[in-house]
Write a protein that holds these residues in place. Structure first.
Motif, PDB file in Angstrom:
ATOM      1  N   UNK A  49      44.925  34.382  36.083  1.00 40.06           N
ATOM      2  CA  UNK A  49      45.027  35.473  35.132  1.00 40.06           C
ATOM      3  C   UNK A  49      44.227  35.114  33.890  1.00 40.06           C
ATOM      4  N   UNK A  50      43.355  36.021  33.510  1.00 38.39           N
ATOM      5  CA  UNK A  50      42.517  35.812  32.323  1.00 38.39           C
ATOM      6  C   UNK A  50      42.559  37.086  31.491  1.00 38.39           C
ATOM      7  N   UNK A  51      43.437  37.089  30.507  1.00 40.14           N
ATOM      8  CA  UNK A  51      43.573  38.273  29.671  1.00 40.14           C
ATOM      9  C   UNK A  51      44.092  39.435  30.497  1.00 40.14           C
ATOM     10  N   UNK A  52      43.346  40.494  30.546  1.00 39.51           N
ATOM     11  CA  UNK A  52      43.743  41.680  31.285  1.00 39.51           C
ATOM     12  C   UNK A  52      43.140  41.765  32.668  1.00 39.51           C
ATOM     13  N   UNK A  53      42.692  40.635  33.219  1.00 39.48           N
ATOM     14  CA  UNK A  53      42.071  40.643  34.550  1.00 39.48           C
ATOM     15  C   UNK A  53      42.639  39.538  35.417  1.00 39.48           C
ATOM     16  N   UNK A  54      42.584  39.788  36.715  1.00 40.22           N
ATOM     17  CA  UNK A  54      42.897  38.767  37.711  1.00 40.22           C
ATOM     18  C   UNK A  54      41.565  38.336  38.311  1.00 40.22           C
ATOM     19  N   UNK A  55      41.214  37.078  38.132  1.00 37.08           N
ATOM     20  CA  UNK A  55      39.950  36.544  38.657  1.00 37.08           C
ATOM     21  C   UNK A  55      40.215  35.821  39.966  1.00 37.08           C
ATOM     22  N   UNK A  56      39.390  36.104  40.969  1.00 36.80           N
ATOM     23  CA  UNK A  56      39.513  35.449  42.274  1.00 36.80           C
ATOM     24  C   UNK A  56      38.248  34.642  42.553  1.00 36.80           C
ATOM     25  N   UNK A  57      38.444  33.364  42.903  1.00 39.13           N
ATOM     26  CA  UNK A  57      37.337  32.452  43.196  1.00 39.13           C
ATOM     27  C   UNK A  57      37.514  31.936  44.615  1.00 39.13           C
ATOM     28  N   UNK A  58      36.508  32.084  45.476  1.00 36.83           N
ATOM     29  CA  UNK A  58      36.648  31.590  46.851  1.00 36.83           C
ATOM     30  C   UNK A  58      36.617  30.061  46.903  1.00 36.83           C
ATOM     31  N   UNK A  59      37.299  29.505  47.915  1.00 35.77           N
ATOM     32  CA  UNK A  59      37.277  28.058  48.076  1.00 35.77           C
ATOM     33  C   UNK A  59      35.882  27.563  48.456  1.00 35.77           C
ATOM     34  N   UNK A  60      35.234  28.263  49.358  1.00 38.95           N
ATOM     35  CA  UNK A  60      33.900  27.844  49.780  1.00 38.95           C
ATOM     36  C   UNK A  60      32.855  28.524  48.904  1.00 38.95           C
ATOM     37  N   UNK A  61      32.035  27.737  48.309  1.00 40.00           N
ATOM     38  CA  UNK A  61      30.994  28.249  47.437  1.00 40.00           C
ATOM     39  C   UNK A  61      30.607  27.194  46.426  1.00 40.00           C
ATOM     40  N   UNK A  62      29.584  27.466  45.683  1.00 36.65           N
ATOM     41  CA  UNK A  62      29.107  26.509  44.700  1.00 36.65           C
ATOM     42  C   UNK A  62      29.544  26.858  43.284  1.00 36.65           C
ATOM     43  N   UNK A  63      29.677  28.140  43.006  1.00 39.28           N
ATOM     44  CA  UNK A  63      30.005  28.563  41.652  1.00 39.28           C
ATOM     45  C   UNK A  63      31.499  28.489  41.385  1.00 39.28           C
ATOM     46  N   UNK A  64      31.858  28.188  40.151  1.00 39.58           N
ATOM     47  CA  UNK A  64      33.255  28.213  39.734  1.00 39.58           C
ATOM     48  C   UNK A  64      33.592  29.524  39.018  1.00 39.58           C
ATOM     49  N   UNK A  65      32.633  30.428  38.999  1.00 38.34           N
ATOM     50  CA  UNK A  65      32.861  31.728  38.383  1.00 38.34           C
ATOM     51  C   UNK A  65      33.531  32.644  39.397  1.00 38.34           C
ATOM     52  N   UNK A  66      34.331  33.598  38.925  1.00 39.16           N
ATOM     53  CA  UNK A  66      35.049  34.477  39.853  1.00 39.16           C
ATOM     54  C   UNK A  66      34.118  35.381  40.644  1.00 39.16           C
ATOM     55  N   UNK A  67      34.473  35.578  41.896  1.00 42.60           N
ATOM     56  CA  UNK A  67      33.738  36.506  42.750  1.00 42.60           C
ATOM     57  C   UNK A  67      34.241  37.930  42.527  1.00 42.60           C
ATOM     58  N   UNK A  68      35.554  38.074  42.248  1.00 44.71           N
ATOM     59  CA  UNK A  68      36.166  39.370  41.976  1.00 44.71           C
ATOM     60  C   UNK A  68      36.928  39.291  40.663  1.00 44.71           C
ATOM     61  N   UNK A  69      36.839  40.334  39.876  1.00 43.24           N
ATOM     62  CA  UNK A  69      37.638  40.468  38.659  1.00 43.24           C
ATOM     63  C   UNK A  69      38.344  41.818  38.753  1.00 43.24           C
ATOM     64  N   UNK A  70      39.664  41.769  38.866  1.00 37.70           N
ATOM     65  CA  UNK A  70      40.461  42.983  39.027  1.00 37.70           C
ATOM     66  C   UNK A  70      41.151  43.261  37.697  1.00 37.70           C
ATOM     67  N   UNK A  71      40.801  44.367  37.085  1.00 35.22           N
ATOM     68  CA  UNK A  71      41.356  44.720  35.783  1.00 35.22           C
ATOM     69  C   UNK A  71      42.786  45.227  35.941  1.00 35.22           C
ATOM     70  N   UNK A  72      43.660  44.807  35.027  1.00 32.73           N
ATOM     71  CA  UNK A  72      45.052  45.252  35.041  1.00 32.73           C
ATOM     72  C   UNK A  72      45.145  46.725  34.652  1.00 32.73           C
ATOM     73  N   UNK A  73      44.275  47.151  33.742  1.00 31.18           N
ATOM     74  CA  UNK A  73      44.296  48.543  33.291  1.00 31.18           C
ATOM     75  C   UNK A  73      43.947  49.463  34.467  1.00 31.18           C
ATOM     76  N   UNK A  74      44.857  50.371  34.767  1.00 32.96           N
ATOM     77  CA  UNK A  74      44.620  51.336  35.834  1.00 32.96           C
ATOM     78  C   UNK A  74      44.892  50.807  37.231  1.00 32.96           C
ATOM     79  N   UNK A  75      45.371  49.587  37.365  1.00 34.41           N
ATOM     80  CA  UNK A  75      45.650  49.007  38.679  1.00 34.41           C
ATOM     81  C   UNK A  75      46.931  49.612  39.234  1.00 34.41           C
ATOM     82  N   UNK A  76      46.870  50.120  40.441  1.00 27.75           N
ATOM     83  CA  UNK A  76      48.023  50.723  41.098  1.00 27.75           C
ATOM     84  C   UNK A  76      48.327  49.931  42.358  1.00 27.75           C
ATOM     85  N   UNK A  77      49.557  49.466  42.492  1.00 27.54           N
ATOM     86  CA  UNK A  77      50.001  48.789  43.713  1.00 27.54           C
ATOM     87  C   UNK A  77      50.467  49.874  44.664  1.00 27.54           C
ATOM     88  N   UNK A  78      49.734  50.053  45.764  1.00 24.82           N
ATOM     89  CA  UNK A  78      50.042  51.111  46.733  1.00 24.82           C
ATOM     90  C   UNK A  78      51.135  50.692  47.702  1.00 24.82           C
TER      91      UNK A  78
END
Length: 132
Positions: A49-78
């Motif tokens: 969790x980083x502020x208002x976003x959920x950052x997802x980083x894959x295990x396999x890869x070279x970068x430590x930066x998130x591959x997905x950033x899911x904003x909390x604003x407007x997020x609906x759990x279906x």
């Protein structure tokens, strides 16, 4: 190049991947979380969790930066449900979300799910969220 040089190079790469894995897993506030890709398979990684976003980083890869950033604003759990045996990581829950016109499915442990839902509920009133 000799066989020993190739093996040494592979050993160094494997050691770097192990160090990366340990840094991701043991980082403060990181949780083990899978994301379903477009093929329907679960990709393992780490979410934080980083502020208002959920950052997802894959295990396999070279970068430590998130591959997905899911904003909390407007997020609906279906929906959410426990994953069946062979469907994904054992004992994990599948959480189907909708945000800004795109769908994302996450898989996480029950403890991580509790934290995820608490994070959603802790949003400011202007976030317009809907947790199922």
């Amino acid at each position: 190049m000799t066989a020993i040089e190739v093996l040494a190079g592979l050993a160094v790469m494997a050691a770097l991947l192990v160090i990366r894995y340990l840094a991701l897993v043991h980082g403060r506030g990181n949780i083990f979380c899978c994301v379903r890709d477009s093929n329907g398979t679960w990709r393992s990684g780490v979410a934080r969790y980083a502020g208002g976003e959920l950052h997802w980083i894959p295990f396999l890869g070279l970068r430590l930066r998130p591959r997905h950033a899911i904003a909390r604003r407007g997020l609906i759990v279906c929906g959410r449900r426990r994953l069946n045996a062979g469907e994904g990581p054992e004992g994990f829950w599948s959480i189907d979300c909708h945000s800004e016109g795109r769908r994302v499915s996450l898989a996480m442990s029950e403890e991580a799910l509790t934290g995820f839902l608490a994070w959603l509920e802790a949003a400011p009133p202007s976030a317009h969220l809907d947790a199922a």
